[in-house]
Structure formats: structure tokens, C-alpha cells
Write an enzyme that holds these catalytic residues in place. Structure first.
Site, short mmCIF file in Angstrom:
data_model
loop_
_atom_site.label_atom_id
_atom_site.label_comp_id
_atom_site.label_asym_id
_atom_site.label_seq_id
_atom_site.Cartn_x
_atom_site.Cartn_y
_atom_site.Cartn_z
CD GLU A 165 22.26 -18.72 -8.81
OE1 GLU A 165 23.19 -18.14 -9.41
OE2 GLU A 165 22.32 -19.02 -7.62
CG ASN A 207 17.94 -24.00 -6.66
OD1 ASN A 207 17.04 -23.98 -5.82
ND2 ASN A 207 19.21 -23.73 -6.37
CG HIS A 243 20.71 -17.08 -0.76
ND1 HIS A 243 21.40 -17.80 0.19
CD2 HIS A 243 20.80 -17.79 -1.91
CE1 HIS A 243 21.89 -18.91 -0.36
NE2 HIS A 243 21.54 -18.93 -1.63
CD GLU A 273 21.17 -22.21 -3.14
OE1 GLU A 273 21.78 -21.15 -2.99
OE2 GLU A 273 21.25 -22.89 -4.19
CG ASP A 275 21.83 -17.60 3.52
OD1 ASP A 275 21.08 -16.85 2.85
OD2 ASP A 275 22.96 -17.93 3.11
O1 G3I Z 1 38.37 -23.82 -5.48
C1 G3I Z 1 38.98 -23.23 -4.33
C2 G3I Z 1 39.72 -24.30 -3.60
O2 G3I Z 1 40.72 -24.82 -4.41
C3 G3I Z 1 40.25 -23.73 -2.30
O3 G3I Z 1 40.78 -24.78 -1.51
C4 G3I Z 1 39.15 -23.06 -1.49
C5 G3I Z 1 39.67 -22.45 -0.20
O4 G3I Z 1 39.06 -21.24 0.10
O5 G3I Z 1 38.54 -22.07 -2.30
C6 G3I Z 1 37.93 -22.70 -3.41
O6 G3I Z 1 36.99 -21.98 -4.11
C7 G3I Z 1 35.87 -21.44 -3.44
C8 G3I Z 1 34.66 -22.38 -3.55
O7 G3I Z 1 33.49 -21.75 -3.05
C9 G3I Z 1 34.84 -23.69 -2.81
O8 G3I Z 1 34.95 -23.52 -1.42
C10 G3I Z 1 35.56 -20.12 -4.12
O9 G3I Z 1 36.62 -19.24 -3.87
C11 G3I Z 1 34.27 -19.54 -3.62
O10 G3I Z 1 33.93 -18.39 -4.39
C12 G3I Z 1 33.15 -20.57 -3.77
O11 G3I Z 1 31.96 -19.98 -3.26
C13 G3I Z 1 30.78 -20.72 -3.45
C14 G3I Z 1 29.80 -19.94 -4.33
O12 G3I Z 1 28.58 -20.66 -4.45
C15 G3I Z 1 30.35 -19.67 -5.73
O13 G3I Z 1 29.50 -18.80 -6.40
C16 G3I Z 1 30.14 -20.95 -2.09
O14 G3I Z 1 30.98 -21.75 -1.29
C17 G3I Z 1 28.78 -21.62 -2.26
O15 G3I Z 1 28.15 -21.67 -1.01
C18 G3I Z 1 27.93 -20.79 -3.22
O16 G3I Z 1 26.71 -21.43 -3.39
C19 G3I Z 1 25.76 -20.76 -4.22
C20 G3I Z 1 24.87 -21.84 -4.83
O17 G3I Z 1 25.65 -22.78 -5.50
C21 G3I Z 1 23.84 -21.22 -5.78
N1 G3I Z 1 23.08 -20.18 -5.14
C22 G3I Z 1 23.85 -19.16 -4.47
C23 G3I Z 1 24.82 -19.78 -3.48
C24 G3I Z 1 25.58 -18.72 -2.71
O18 G3I Z 1 26.40 -17.99 -3.55
#
Ligand code: G3I
Length: 355
Positions: A165, A207, A243, A273, A275
């Protein structure tokens, strides 16, 4: 008498006739028709059909069983575990606990791995974002990070998303830490470091999202990639995240044309990715459109020579990233809340079977 009983005769008959008619329902018929997404994808010529998996759901046995079922998913991507904030939480201190919770069972299940991601503007540790580093310092930090992670997973990743990105929708580069401190050459440097430390057969990918049409962003990326190819900067592939939203998704032709921007440069491509989110409340009509979008997207990959596979960004609605990022939207995945396969699952399978 040729057949011992009428029921045996009925069971054998379909295998004898030229165009067999299988029973319409029942376990075996279902398994024959829907043997799994990866099984069908491979038959259609793809290298894999895969899924992202997140750590938060690993205590759910029913979920994990599907996630590591090789018939459904021949490839796995950790959704979060390989991101900088988790792998290098303190400077030069590396931690692979989260990543290994997904990579190790994937290896055991003979699922190939896409590794995500070395360089991104998001999910960076505080030590990296809260201090101002000089350009040489940050280049050193970048190389050290890639070196450790690449060595830790030397021959474990089929592909790495090296840079994720980096572009804005208008085709300019995102004004993030990397651009501000290092300048545009951080992208090239990341690919060079990745090539230096990963195994020679690891595919190095750029990506991004929003590049599933020919538009300012995908054309700007094509220009940079073309220049990389010309100058021998080591890049092997481009991942289109895909997405999508029901009602606004790129068509089959859109996605094919976008993939083709990179096929033409001799690169590998993938949908990394996929969905398709729904504006809630969901309806049968929206699920039908969602199914069409999924099938058309996968078909674009199947038909495009360079496209090696499709990864869905998780397969289960309750763990999708969508509802927290886009309030009011959801149901973006192939399995519903009850872990039942949705119309989109069957639409992809039917399309793959017909290829
Ligand atoms: O770090 C905490 C952790 O300590 C806690 O236990 C957990 C419980 O909810 O939350 C954790 O943080 C979250 C993290 O995912 C891990 O689960 C964040 O709040 C959450 O914002 C984060 O979201 C991720 C997101 O990227 C961040 O931008 C999504 O799971 C993940 O699917 C998403 O993936 C991205 C790709 O990397 C790049 N392309 C877009 C895609 C969707 O946003």
C-alpha cells in the site's frame, strides 16, 4: 443375474452411462460436486486457493479445522502475525510467536504460505513511529528488519509482500514515514534487501488495494514496476488485494485488464485479500450479487495467464476486518456466522468446475 439387487444396480448405473446422473442430495454427491475450493482451483489451473487467518480465532476448533483443511485452502497468509509491530516490538528484538501459530500448522497441513508484510505504513511499533530517525538510520533499520524476518522464514514463504500500500488513489506515493525519511527509493531498497535475505525462489510481491481496475493508481504502479524490471530491481509479482463492495465491485473485465497491466511486464500476479462486503442488512439478492462478484473475480484470475492464485481475507464473517473498519457493512466472507458455506462459496466452486 448381473446385479445382485436393484439398489446395487442403481448405485452402479451412473458410472456406466456416458453422461452420469448423480443423486441430487446426500453426503457423497455433495463431496463429489464440492470437494473444496483448493481442489477445484488446482483442477482449473491455479496454484492455490488460500485464506488469511488471524490469531484471535485460533481457540475455535471448528474454524481452525476448516482453515487448515487443504482441500479448501492450499495456501495460508497470517493476517497480522508477520507485521512489524508484532515481529519487532522493540528495536532489534524479534518475536515470531503470533506468526508461528499460523505458519507451523500450515506447514504441517502442506499448505503453502504467503507472508505479509515487510514494509507498510500501518501496524508499526511505537519505537519506530515515535522517534525521528535520520535517513541512513532508517535504511539500516529497514535492512535489519527484513534480514531477520527473511532469515527466520527463509524457505517457509512461497511469496512475501515486500511493500504494501505505498500508493494513493491518485497515483502519488503515500506520505508516510518511509517516504518522508528515505524518499521514493525506499520501495526499491526494500525489494533489494528482500532479495538479499530471502531464498532465491521466494516470490517478491508489491501488494495494494484499489488497483483492480485500470486507473491512476494501477497505472502509476505499472510505471514504477516497469522501471524496476528494466533496471533489474528484483520484483516477481503484484498482488491485487481485491477488497470489494456489493454494488461497486470491479467487473471480470476490469480485474482482468488490471492484472494484464502486470502480465505484460512478465510479472506474476495474484488476488491476495479478496472479500466482498455487503451494506447491511443482508438480503438474498445481495448474497446473490456477492456470489457473482466472487465468482467473476476468481474467474479473472483463472483466465489471466500470470495469476497464480486467490486468497480470501479470512473466510468467516465474524472475524472479518470489515465491520470494525466500515460500520454498517459486513458479511464479506464465504462462510456465515454459523460456519455454513454461503452462496458465494458455491458460485466459486461451480465456476471453477466449469473451467
Ligand atoms: O494488538 C491487539 C491485540 O493485543 C489484541 O489482543 C487484539 C484483540 O482485539 O487486538 C489487537 O489489534 C488488532 C489487530 O488487528 C490484531 O488482531 C487491531 O485492533 C486491529 O485494528 C487490527 O486489524 C487488522 C488491520 O489489517 C490493521 O490495519 C486486521 O486484523 C487485518 O485483517 C488487516 O489486514 C489488512 C492487510 O494487512 C492489508 N490490506 C488491508 C487489510 C484489511 O485492513
Amino acid at each position: 443375474m448381473k446385479f445382485a439387487s436393484f439398489s446395487v444396480a442403481l448405485a452402479v448405473l451412473p458410472f456406466l452411462s456416458a453422461s452420469p446422473t448423480y443423486p441430487k442430495s446426500g453426503h457423497h454427491a455433495e463431496r463429489n460436486k464440492y470437494p473444496g475450493l483448493d481442489v477445484l482451483a488446482k483442477r482449473a489451473g491455479l496454484l492455490y486457493f488460500g485464506t488469511a487467518i488471524d490469531n484471535v480465532v485460533l481457540n475455535n476448533t471448528a474454524y481452525v479445522t476448516i482453515a487448515h483443511n487443504r482441500s479448501e485452502f492450499g495456501q495460508v497468509t497470517p493476517s497480522n502475525g508477520l507485521k512489524w509491530m508484532y515481529t519487532e516490538p522493540s528495536r532489534n528484538v524479534f518475536n515470531y510467536t503470533m506468526a508461528n501459530e499460523i505458519i507451523k500448522p500450515a506447514i504441517k497441513a502442506h499448505q503453502i504460505r504467503r507472508c505479509h508484510t515487510f514494509v507498510w505504513h500501518n501496524q508499526l511499533p511505537d519505537w519506530l513511529t515515535s522517534k525521528n530517525y535520520t535517513k541512513p538510520e532508517l535504511i539500516g533499520i529497514l535492512e535489519n528488519h527484513i534480514k531477520h524476518e527473511a532469515r527466520a522464514y527463509y524457505d517457509k514463504c512461497y511469496a512475501w509482500d515486500v511493500v504494501n500500500e505505498a500508493f494513493n488513489d491518485d497515483g502519488t506515493l503515500r506520505d508516510d514515514l518511509w517516504l518522508q525519511t528515505i524518499g521514493p527509493e525506499y520501495i526499491e531498497l526494500a525489494f533489494r534487501f528482500a532479495r538479499k535475505y530471502t531464498s532465491p525462489w521466494t516470490r517478491l510481491y508489491y501488494n495494494d488495494y484499489g488497483i483492480e481496475r485500470v486507473n491512476n493508481k494501477s497505472l502509476a504502479l505499472q510505471k514504477v514496476v516497469k522501471d524496476f524490471v528494466k533496471r533489474g530491481v528484483p520484483i516477481d509479482g503484484v498482488g491485487l488485494q481485491a477488497h470489494f463492495t456489493v454494488g461497486r465491485a470491479p467487473s471480470y473485465n476490469d480485474t482482468r485488464s488490471a492484472l494484464n497491466l502486470f502480465t505484460k511486464l512478465g510479472l506474476e500476479t495474484a488476488l491476495t485479500e479478496l472479500d466482498v462486503r455487503v451494506d447491511l442488512p443482508d438480503t438474498a439478492a445481495k448474497q446473490k450479487t456477492q456470489a457473482d462478484v466472487y465468482a467473476a473475480s476468481v474467474k479473472a484470475c483463472v483466465d489471466e495467464e500470470s495469476c497464480v492464485g486467490v486468497t480470501v481475507w479470512d473466510f468467516w464473517d465474524p472475524v472479518s476486518w470489515v465491520p470494525s473498519t466500515f460500520p454498517g457493512y459486513g458479511n464479506a466472507c464465504l462462510w456465515d456466522d454459523a460456519l455454513k458455506r454461503k452462496p458465494a462459496y458455491y458460485a466459486i466452486s461451480d465456476m471453477l468446475r466449469d473451467e
